[in-house]
Design a protein around this motif. Sequence first.
Motif, mmCIF file in Angstrom:
data_model
loop_
_atom_site.group_PDB
_atom_site.id
_atom_site.type_symbol
_atom_site.label_atom_id
_atom_site.label_comp_id
_atom_site.label_asym_id
_atom_site.label_seq_id
_atom_site.Cartn_x
_atom_site.Cartn_y
_atom_site.Cartn_z
ATOM 1 N N VAL A 134 0.968 -1.211 -0.441
ATOM 2 C CA VAL A 134 0.100 0.102 0.355
ATOM 3 C C VAL A 134 1.102 1.027 0.183
ATOM 4 C CG1 VAL A 134 -1.989 -1.241 1.210
ATOM 5 C CG2 VAL A 134 -0.491 -0.309 2.699
ATOM 6 N N GLN A 151 -2.234 8.452 3.853
ATOM 7 C CA GLN A 151 -2.177 7.527 4.372
ATOM 8 C C GLN A 151 -2.605 6.988 5.479
ATOM 9 O OE1 GLN A 151 0.849 9.974 5.244
ATOM 10 N NE2 GLN A 151 2.429 9.942 3.646
ATOM 11 N N GLN A 153 -5.676 6.517 5.254
ATOM 12 C CA GLN A 153 -6.859 4.952 4.788
ATOM 13 C C GLN A 153 -5.607 4.277 4.103
ATOM 14 O OE1 GLN A 153 -9.442 4.024 5.221
ATOM 15 N NE2 GLN A 153 -10.783 5.209 3.798
ATOM 16 N N ARG A 154 -4.598 4.507 4.004
ATOM 17 C CA ARG A 154 -3.466 3.224 3.228
ATOM 18 C C ARG A 154 -3.622 1.942 4.755
ATOM 19 N NH1 ARG A 154 -0.426 3.995 -1.414
ATOM 20 N NH2 ARG A 154 -1.506 6.205 -2.807
ATOM 21 N N ILE A 157 -6.840 -0.313 4.774
ATOM 22 C CA ILE A 157 -6.957 -1.342 3.449
ATOM 23 C C ILE A 157 -5.375 -2.134 3.966
ATOM 24 C CG2 ILE A 157 -6.305 -1.555 1.287
ATOM 25 C CD1 ILE A 157 -7.435 1.236 0.883
ATOM 26 N N THR A 181 -6.063 11.344 -3.967
ATOM 27 C CA THR A 181 -5.533 9.863 -3.271
ATOM 28 C C THR A 181 -6.855 9.218 -3.098
ATOM 29 O OG1 THR A 181 -4.515 12.107 -1.881
ATOM 30 C CG2 THR A 181 -5.169 9.794 -0.445
ATOM 31 N N GLU A 184 -6.325 6.864 -5.731
ATOM 32 C CA GLU A 184 -5.310 5.470 -5.939
ATOM 33 C C GLU A 184 -5.803 4.687 -4.838
ATOM 34 O OE1 GLU A 184 -2.125 8.068 -4.168
ATOM 35 O OE2 GLU A 184 -1.565 8.515 -5.640
ATOM 36 N N VAL A 185 -6.972 5.295 -3.736
ATOM 37 C CA VAL A 185 -7.198 4.269 -2.709
ATOM 38 C C VAL A 185 -7.805 3.293 -3.554
ATOM 39 C CG1 VAL A 185 -8.941 3.595 -0.877
ATOM 40 C CG2 VAL A 185 -6.647 5.650 -1.243
ATOM 41 N N ILE A 188 -5.576 0.615 -5.500
ATOM 42 C CA ILE A 188 -6.013 -0.532 -4.381
ATOM 43 C C ILE A 188 -7.044 -1.906 -4.171
ATOM 44 C CG2 ILE A 188 -4.765 -1.457 -2.255
ATOM 45 C CD1 ILE A 188 -3.522 1.912 -1.620
#
Length: 875
Positions: A134, A151, A153-154, A157, A181, A184-185, A188
């Motif tokens: 991530v 970050q 939220q990553r 995840i 952002t 990007e999330v 993933i």
Amino acid sequence: MSRGDVILRLVELSKVFRGEKNVTALNNISTSFKRGEFVAVVGRSGSGKSTLINILGGLDRPTSGDYFCEGNNVSRLNEGHWDALRNKKIGFVFQNYFLIEYLTVYQNVEIALQFQNVPKTMKDAKIRDIIDKVGLKKHIHKRPSQLSGGQRQRVAIARALVKDPDIILADEPTGALDYKTADEVIKILKGESEDRLVVMVTHDRSIANKYANRIIEIENGDFKHDLVKEEIEQTYQNVFRKIKPVSLKKRDKFKMTFNKLKSSLIRNFFIAFSLALAFSFSIIFNGMDRGINDGYENYYDALENTDSNSFTVVTEEGMIEQSEFQALLSRMNNKLTTSNEELSIVVGNSADVIVYNDMVYNTKNDFSDPDLFADHKLRLLESNLRDYEYDKLLLGGSSLPKGSNAIMVTSQFIKTYYGAMSKAEIKSYVGNEISVPRYTFTKQPSLPLVKQLLNNSVVTSDGVILFKDDPSIQENTHDIRYMEIKVPNYCYSQEELTDFYKGECNTYFSNDLDDSFATYEDYKAYIDKLKNVTGSISGDDTYYNLLKRSNALYYIDDYNNSTYLTDVYEYIYQYTQKTDLIDAFYKDMNQRTTFRIVGIVDNLHESIIYMPKDQYNGLFQTEDTSLEFVSSFHTVHYKGTDHDEVEQTEDYKQSIFYILSGSSYLLEGLKVTNTDPLSKTNLCNQDVIADAKTKEETILDSVFYVNNYKGCMEEKRASSYLDMLNLLFSSFFNILMVAAILFYSMLIKVIFKARINEIGVLRSVGSTIKDIKRLFFYEVLYIFLLASILSLLLIVVLKYGADYWFMTLTNSDSRVISYANVSLLLGNNHSIVNISYINLLVQIIIVIALIMYLSNKNVSKVVNTNPIDILREVV
């Protein structure tokens, strides 16, 4: 398991929120979800999107309908099986991240694996791999507060993915992110949907259109549209078998609790310290209350155990055969010693009888010098001083009288004899030298029956003194007016006396004891006149000395302004010429020796002198080898040390009274005389053992007392002071106990409130209710243990501080401390604080029970609710 498997299936599922007005969040929904689908659930706020995803993850329960996971109906699973299901198959990604702030990125991700039996090395590899995946490898040791929203939220995840779940449920995962952002999330999540089911709630239709292969639109709890953009062929349907929940390992429980405590180290320390203050002060107040009251009782117990009587046996008629005297004395000793085994009797030479030519005679004082031992209570000690308890009451620097010419006295003796007042001043007399008498015994002629002669004589009108039976007596006669001189003869040489004996003499001149002389000068002038009169009669001091030895010095009063002094003593002198003088035995105190005060017993109730019996016997001397000394009962002491007031006082009284108040046939011809002067300053009650005035056929010549020190303790004003102090300390103790209990309950609420977020996260990753309760309890227990350790340290510090303060305030370096007219006997450790370890244990048990009850009550209230309600409370 393969792509296309139907993982979830809903059959006529509904959710209604009950309240004043029922709200239907989901209305009779039926659908299914396959592995490999990326499902986007869209709709307006309040349409039921989040409710749907919460029910899919078991964070909430449907009102009706069925919910199948891999063919197994899970809509009515209990919490334990739902915990296992979430742990094994479901990963959550929340809009608000729900990270645990005091944990690092690594530790936040690790939480999801702590409820799975993953080997440590494999677990570490999986965590680092997913964090790298991530894009947070460089931030692995940072805490959430150091990360951006994307970050954070990553991390969420990564926490959902690390346990490789079959289902990922994401509730508005991009709601708080910027477009870049968010993109990007979503990428993933999209990448993870290839071989697992991803259900994402979003309000952004563009994201749904761009990434989802299936879009469900909900409106007012109904599926308005269910658009399948990419059909995935349905494959074999797996049947989910129930799995047991996994408990958190003890090591992980301690680790997680330690991390929590470490995150708020200062706060936790002050919480523990506050608890410790309430805890330790309550124990100290209780200990001071116990110590003061125990010390007060111990002091009087010690006095009671050192109390004794002293008496002597004399002849009833003034003389008795020695063999008969010794036989009777032996019978008396046997009776006394066998009547109670607890009695200790110390015998020494008697100053009241002496043996001459196989006869025992009563002795008389020559009244020339003060007798220190007769004016104060005398106690003789056996050579084995370990048998005595006086060492408990010794003032600082004192010791028991060992060695030659060593004596021990009470503090009341120092106060009375030397006039010392303060404790420090009294202690300063340790090592002081004091002059004590040597008893020299002689046989001297004595004039008998002078009082009877004067009582039976009259004065005629022309001043002639005649015996009442004289036939020449006419009318107008008058009785001779005379009074015995009560002033001791040693007061004549007052300038040679110590201050104590000067004071004793002054009490006679102040009309307290003798109203014949107003001043010392009046007394001295009269004695000088008397010496001149008697000297003129006999030609020297022989007649005066005879009168003095015979206790025949009188104060002759004026009658009709005429003085009959010369006439009266001429009359007595003529009587001596016609009467045979008798042999009498006198003890003289002219010779003296010096003793050193080596010990002072803290007893302000009685003026007592203690000395070893062999030292005392060495003070007896006589130049006449035909005179022999006789033993007497100088100290009759009750040896019991563990008896209460009733046992000690009553046994003591009964044992001594048994022999002292015996009938005359037992000791016919003898008298028992108390040699203890009644203290003028005695502050305690005295119980009568035997009273010659109230008992018939008695052999007693004096009243005997035993001091009721325990009764004195109860009646002294200090007792009421201590009762008030006891009430004060008890109030402090109870107030602090209540304060501590209230603080404990507040502590649990504070910890509980601070950990609601953590409880919600732990429930979402599959933690069991039992594990959460234990984590919560461990934290409270750690703080309590820290508080207990701090309490013990504070108790030690406060205990020694209180002891030091008391010892300094009272200026005491012994086991007895006195302050404000209160005397306390401390224990061997010289401590005023008597800690009750039973109270301490009871308090610990109460607090631990309270902690367990309150923690279980508070945590159970939360963890037994739906996990989503916990998370809502955090938001």
